[in-house]
Design an enzyme around this catalytic site. Structure first.
Site, PDB file in Angstrom:
ATOM      1  CB  SER A 205       9.250  28.589 -15.161  1.00 12.77           C
ATOM      2  OG  SER A 205      10.448  27.865 -15.280  1.00 12.77           O
TER       3      SER A 205
ATOM      4  CB  THR B 221      26.187  30.250 -21.206  1.00 16.01           C
ATOM      5  OG1 THR B 221      26.560  31.129 -22.267  1.00 16.01           O
ATOM      6  CG2 THR B 221      25.839  31.107 -20.012  1.00 16.01           C
TER       7      THR B 221
ATOM      8  CB  SER C  15      22.685  39.611 -20.822  1.00 16.90           C
ATOM      9  OG  SER C  15      22.599  38.253 -20.389  1.00 16.90           O
TER      10      SER C  15
ATOM     11  CE1 TYR D  88      21.025  32.151 -18.849  1.00 16.90           C
ATOM     12  CE2 TYR D  88      22.116  33.125 -20.767  1.00 16.90           C
ATOM     13  CZ  TYR D  88      21.778  32.016 -20.013  1.00 16.90           C
ATOM     14  OH  TYR D  88      22.182  30.768 -20.412  1.00 16.90           O
ATOM     15  CG  HIS D  89      25.332  35.851 -20.562  1.00 12.67           C
ATOM     16  ND1 HIS D  89      24.528  36.584 -21.385  1.00 12.67           N
ATOM     17  CD2 HIS D  89      25.585  34.691 -21.212  1.00 12.67           C
ATOM     18  CE1 HIS D  89      24.302  35.898 -22.504  1.00 12.67           C
ATOM     19  NE2 HIS D  89      24.937  34.749 -22.426  1.00 12.67           N
TER      20      HIS D  89
ATOM     21  CE  LYS E 255      22.892  29.580 -17.343  1.00 11.28           C
ATOM     22  NZ  LYS E 255      22.383  28.276 -16.940  1.00 11.28           N
TER      23      LYS E 255
ATOM     24  CB  VAL F  38      21.634  33.211 -33.603  1.00  9.31           C
ATOM     25  CG1 VAL F  38      22.784  32.279 -33.335  1.00  9.31           C
ATOM     26  CG2 VAL F  38      21.857  33.897 -34.937  1.00  9.31           C
TER      27      VAL F  38
ATOM     28  NE  ARG G 251      16.390  35.223 -32.969  1.00 13.54           N
ATOM     29  CZ  ARG G 251      15.565  36.244 -32.807  1.00 13.54           C
ATOM     30  NH1 ARG G 251      14.407  36.063 -32.219  1.00 13.54           N
ATOM     31  NH2 ARG G 251      15.894  37.451 -33.232  1.00 13.54           N
TER      32      ARG G 251
ATOM     33  NE  ARG H  84      21.293  39.970 -28.083  1.00 15.54           N
ATOM     34  CZ  ARG H  84      21.274  38.722 -27.638  1.00 15.54           C
ATOM     35  NH1 ARG H  84      22.363  38.178 -27.173  1.00 15.54           N
ATOM     36  NH2 ARG H  84      20.171  38.001 -27.684  1.00 15.54           N
TER      37      ARG H  84
ATOM     38  CD  GLU I  61      26.337  41.395 -29.493  1.00 18.58           C
ATOM     39  OE1 GLU I  61      26.251  40.472 -28.664  1.00 18.58           O
ATOM     40  OE2 GLU I  61      25.738  41.354 -30.599  1.00 18.58           O
TER      41      GLU I  61
HETATM   42  N1  NAD Z   1      19.877  26.330 -25.501  1.00 16.97           N
HETATM   43  C1  NAD Z   1      21.065  26.914 -25.593  1.00 16.97           C
HETATM   44  O1  NAD Z   1      21.499  27.334 -26.676  1.00 16.97           O
HETATM   45  C2  NAD Z   1      21.918  27.068 -24.346  1.00 16.97           C
HETATM   46  C3  NAD Z   1      23.221  27.554 -24.500  1.00 16.97           C
HETATM   47  C4  NAD Z   1      24.029  27.690 -23.367  1.00 16.97           C
HETATM   48  C5  NAD Z   1      23.529  27.349 -22.123  1.00 16.97           C
HETATM   49  N2  NAD Z   1      22.251  26.893 -21.993  1.00 16.97           N
HETATM   50  C6  NAD Z   1      21.779  26.522 -20.651  1.00 16.97           C
HETATM   51  O2  NAD Z   1      21.291  25.197 -20.674  1.00 16.97           O
HETATM   52  C7  NAD Z   1      20.171  25.057 -19.783  1.00 16.97           C
HETATM   53  C8  NAD Z   1      19.003  24.459 -20.545  1.00 16.97           C
HETATM   54  O3  NAD Z   1      18.701  25.276 -21.662  1.00 16.97           O
HETATM   55  P1  NAD Z   1      17.418  25.044 -22.558  1.00 16.97           P
HETATM   56  O4  NAD Z   1      17.662  25.697 -23.854  1.00 16.97           O
HETATM   57  O5  NAD Z   1      17.036  23.616 -22.497  1.00 16.97           O
HETATM   58  O6  NAD Z   1      16.347  25.924 -21.746  1.00 16.97           O
HETATM   59  P2  NAD Z   1      14.829  25.587 -21.407  1.00 16.97           P
HETATM   60  O7  NAD Z   1      14.224  26.846 -20.887  1.00 16.97           O
HETATM   61  O8  NAD Z   1      14.162  24.958 -22.579  1.00 16.97           O
HETATM   62  O9  NAD Z   1      14.957  24.507 -20.241  1.00 16.97           O
HETATM   63  C9  NAD Z   1      15.053  24.827 -18.887  1.00 16.97           C
HETATM   64  C10 NAD Z   1      13.919  24.127 -18.152  1.00 16.97           C
HETATM   65  O10 NAD Z   1      14.058  24.394 -16.765  1.00 16.97           O
HETATM   66  C11 NAD Z   1      12.809  24.684 -16.224  1.00 16.97           C
HETATM   67  N3  NAD Z   1      13.010  25.552 -15.044  1.00 16.97           N
HETATM   68  C12 NAD Z   1      13.514  26.803 -14.997  1.00 16.97           C
HETATM   69  N4  NAD Z   1      13.543  27.244 -13.733  1.00 16.97           N
HETATM   70  C13 NAD Z   1      13.081  26.239 -12.952  1.00 16.97           C
HETATM   71  C14 NAD Z   1      12.859  26.097 -11.561  1.00 16.97           C
HETATM   72  N5  NAD Z   1      13.110  27.076 -10.695  1.00 16.97           N
HETATM   73  N6  NAD Z   1      12.362  24.912 -11.112  1.00 16.97           N
HETATM   74  C15 NAD Z   1      12.080  23.903 -11.975  1.00 16.97           C
HETATM   75  N7  NAD Z   1      12.251  23.988 -13.305  1.00 16.97           N
HETATM   76  C16 NAD Z   1      12.745  25.150 -13.783  1.00 16.97           C
HETATM   77  C17 NAD Z   1      12.017  25.366 -17.335  1.00 16.97           C
HETATM   78  O11 NAD Z   1      10.630  25.239 -17.177  1.00 16.97           O
HETATM   79  C18 NAD Z   1      12.537  24.641 -18.571  1.00 16.97           C
HETATM   80  O12 NAD Z   1      11.709  23.558 -18.913  1.00 16.97           O
HETATM   81  C19 NAD Z   1      19.912  26.440 -19.214  1.00 16.97           C
HETATM   82  O13 NAD Z   1      20.523  26.539 -17.956  1.00 16.97           O
HETATM   83  C20 NAD Z   1      20.596  27.365 -20.196  1.00 16.97           C
HETATM   84  O14 NAD Z   1      21.014  28.559 -19.589  1.00 16.97           O
HETATM   85  C21 NAD Z   1      21.443  26.745 -23.080  1.00 16.97           C
END
Ligand code: NAD
Length: 423
Positions: free
Chosen positions: A48, A158, A202, A204-205, A208, A261, A264, A350, A352
């Site tokens: 996804s 998070t 947000s 999203y948060h 969580k 951030v 980017r 945002r 915040e």
């Molecule tokens: N990257 C960051 O900075 C960060 C910070 C805090 C928390 N997180 C949390 O860590 C986790 C991983 O983050 P990331 O950056 O690797 O994100 P990401 O989107 O790259 O990885 C998540 C993966 O899960 C898969 N996925 C999502 N919904 C699914 C479902 N229903 N079934 C099967 N697969 C599914 C997606 O295809 C994706 O490959 C997330 O839960 C995110 O909220 C990330």
């Protein structure tokens, strides 16, 4: 002599670990790390993230292979065999069959939509994010109860769940410490062990925070065991495994919804467009490099919680405000790569606080699990510049550079932010 609080560690070699979201930025990186440590790695993903990013007209600016080629490269380059299944976590029957078959000792749950702006686009996106995240985790808890109640769940939350408390009080690791008290109306209560308030920033948060409550209760009711990881913003591109071959690289996004951030900022510097600080840039957050995050996860997996234990860990290696981050990227870009970096302030789309106290406690990972940060911000920013200035990556940034600036406002507006000042 101070008594060591370190938890006992299990051998990772031969441990069966299942990664949900194994195709993602962190999931793929962790799969290679655990595989190289001798774990029996399995995982699922429904692809996804690739679809969501394509919907926003973007792509991973570091080219990544499809899953078949990734698995082949892991086999060839690192000698790692990964049992992968393309599956939606919400398909409970198929998930249950796979978990039954693999009998994981630990399940790492990354499989959620990780974007705050994506969840704030409109009702459809908000509902999709909450449906995917909250119901995915909820269904998983039932499967674990019924099939692998002894397995540990390492669940990704998070730091954004906490928000920035109005009182400026410390941000504890999930619950109040034993000594915390509430004084009111000439009376006093102990708050020790109670979940601290959350103030998600947000929708999203919010998803969580809902997960947090569901996992907390499931541990209590069903004796499940979980580490709930309040992870800071991740930055960087490097671990020994993902850097071992171009086909093993993990994804790297820069668009408004899915880029984080620091990543980017580096992309903006490489593309020759100004780094964009939202508002005053006084927003302070917790951060951790990709490599350090992998170390934390490995340590959590090798020291599982007890039956019924729900434990929150704050997973960051330090805090910075956004201006400081821009300064670091500016300095490394100019001094070490000769890039003409410009920094500007833009309107903040945002809702915040623009400057605020921020005092997160992050003691458990170092004190109880032995985590020691090995990568500085400057070092990882340097490595990120090294990769992003390669011509084929730079071209992919330039192709998508119009997607970096935000257009999604928390108010519901859709319009490009305006520049306030060039610094
Ligand atoms: N990257 C960051 O900075 C960060 C910070 C805090 C928390 N997180 C949390 O860590 C986790 C991983 O983050 P990331 O950056 O690797 O994100 P990401 O989107 O790259 O990885 C998540 C993966 O899960 C898969 N996925 C999502 N919904 C699914 C479902 N229903 N079934 C099967 N697969 C599914 C997606 O295809 C994706 O490959 C997330 O839960 C995110 O909220 C990330």
């Amino acid at each position: 002599m101070k008594e060591s609080k370190l938890k006992p560690q299990k051998k990772l070699e031969g441990m069966r670990v299942m990664i949900l979201g194994i195709d993602g930025y962190l999931g793929w990186t962790l799969a290679l790390r655990l595989g190289s440590l001798g774990c029996e790695v399995s995982g699922i993903d429904n692809q996804s993230r690739r679809r969501w990013v394509a919907e926003r007209r973007s792509h991973s600016i570091v080219p990544i292979e499809n899953m078949e080629n990734r698995l082949q490269a892991a086999r060839e380059v690192l000698g790692i065999e990964i049992a992968y299944r393309e599956l939606d976590l919400l398909d409970r029957s198929a998930m249950q069959d796979f978990i039954q078959e693999v009998q994981p000792e630990a399940i790492v749950h990354y499989a959620e939509c990780p974007s705050a702006p994506y969840s704030m686009l409109d009702a459809e996106h908000a509902i999709e994010v909450q449906r995917n995240n909250v119901l995915g985790t909820l269904g998983l808890l039932f499967i674990m109860r019924d099939v692998v109640p002894e397995a540990s769940l390492v669940k990704l939350g998070t730091m954004g769940e906490y928000g920035t408390p109005l009182s400026g009080r410390p941000i504890f690791e999930g619950v109040f410490p034993p000594e915390a008290t509430l004084h009111w109306d000439d009376r006093e209560w102990s708050l020790g062990g109670e979940l601290t308030p959350r103030d998600p920033s947000s929708l999203y948060h919010v998803s969580k925070v809902q997960d947090t409550i569901n996992v907390f209760e499931a541990c209590k009711w069903w004796n499940l065991r979980s580490y709930d990881v309040m992870q800071g913003v991740i930055f960087g591109v490097h671990t020994d495994q993902v850097s071992a071959d171009p086909r093993l690289r993990t994804r790297f996004d820069i668009d408004e919804c899915f880029g984080t951030v620091i990543n980017r900022f580096v992309a903006q510097a490489v593309a020759g467009i100004p780094l964009t600080i939202y508002g005053t840039g006084g927003q302070t957050r917790g951060f951790i490099s990709l490599e350090d995050a992998m170390q934390c996860m490995t340590r959590l997996i090798s020291s599982p919680p007890e039956a019924g234990q729900y434990e929150v860990v704050n997973q960051i290696s330090g805090t910075r405000d956004i201006r400081e981050l821009a300064e670091v990227v500016n300095r490394v870009g100019k001094d070490e790569f000769g890039l003409p970096v410009v920094v500007q302030r833009v309107e903040n789309p945002r809702v915040e606080a623009s400057s605020h106290p921020f005092e997160p406690i992050y003691e458990k990972l170092p004190d109880q699990f032995g985590f020691e940060s090995t990568v500085s911000l400057e070092e990882e920013v340097h490595r990120t510049f090294e990769l992003l200035t390669q011509p084929h990556v730079r071209d992919r940034i330039l192709e998508k550079s119009d997607l970096i600036l935000p257009t999604t406002w928390w108010s519901g507006d859709q319009r490009l932010v305006e520049t306030i000042e060039v610094l």
